[in-house]
Write a protein that holds these residues in place. Structure first.
Motif: not given
Ligand SMILES: [Zn+2]
Length: 232
Positions: A20, A22-23, A32, A35
């Motif tokens: 993912c 973002l994370c 994911c 998120c």
């Molecule tokens: Zn994520």
């Protein structure tokens, strides 16, 4: 040559990792689940911004509220080079568009609607590598089956960010003649939906509408990914 194939594997792995953006945790889609859920929490209660039209005859649609996880996702897209985040969110906007009764009456009224993203100036495009509004618009069009024309409107002036301008006069000057219509791409595309990532004061959108209007192209609605919390 061992080291070379080792290097090739490292490159391959970093290209195809399914983490993912973002994370950084593994994900089976672009974002994911966690998120994705956090972003969806910033979906606007209504897609049509009934009390905030661009003009009496130009409705504004916003998928989300520019805050929290959605704001962070947009920043990660633009400044950490993750255009795929916009692909994922564009699908959500497309699905929302298809479900909205308001947009259905719009597509009934105007049979040939073309989606036009707000363009970036070439200088900014070179720095960022992509125009997030165009990525959104293209994917949105895949979902909604509307035609997309990212070339129709051109950004001919490298404007400052509106936030960097000091006075009302300077803000107006900054955006004045920022756009031009590429007439060779015109054909019969007279009714358009303008598409942008973030709606702020609406000044950029209004300037684009004025430019299009001068070429007899009518903006029938504006769709954005996110708008700020409006004052009540
Ligand atoms: Zn994520």
């Amino acid at each position: 040559m061992q080291w070379l194939s080792g290097l090739a594997n490292i490159v391959k792995d970093s290209l195809w990792q399914a983490n993912c953006p973002l994370c950084k945790r593994p994900a089976d889609r672009i974002l994911c689940k966690d998120c994705d859920r956090q972003i969806t929490a910033y979906q606007a209660p209504e897609f049509l911004q009934k009390d905030h039209p661009i003009a009496p005859d130009i409705p504004l649609y916003s998928w989300g509220i520019y805050d929290g996880a959605l704001k962070r996702a947009i920043a990660a897209c633009k400044y950490e080079n993750h255009p795929e985040i916009m692909e994922a969110i564009a699908v959500k906007i497309g699905d929302t568009w298809k479900r909205s009764p308001h947009t259905q009456s719009l597509t009934k009224k105007y049979k040939k609607l073309t989606v036009v993203p707000i363009p970036l100036h070439d200088n900014k495009l070179k720095v960022r590598g992509f125009n997030q509004a165009e990525i959104l618009a293209r994917r949105f069009c895949d979902v909604t089956m509307l035609p997309c024309n990212p070339q129709l409107l051109q950004r001919v002036k490298d404007t400052k960010a509106q936030m960097q301008t000091k006075s009302k006069q300077e803000r107006k000057q900054n955006l004045s003649r920022a756009f031009a219509v590429l007439s060779t791409r015109l054909s019969d595309q007279r009714d358009v939906i303008l598409f942008d990532d973030i709606y702020t004061s609406g000044a950029t959108i209004r300037e684009a509408i004025t430019t299009l209007k001068a070429s007899s192209i009518n903006v029938r609605s504006v769709v954005v990914l996110a708008r700020p919390q409006f004052d009540r």
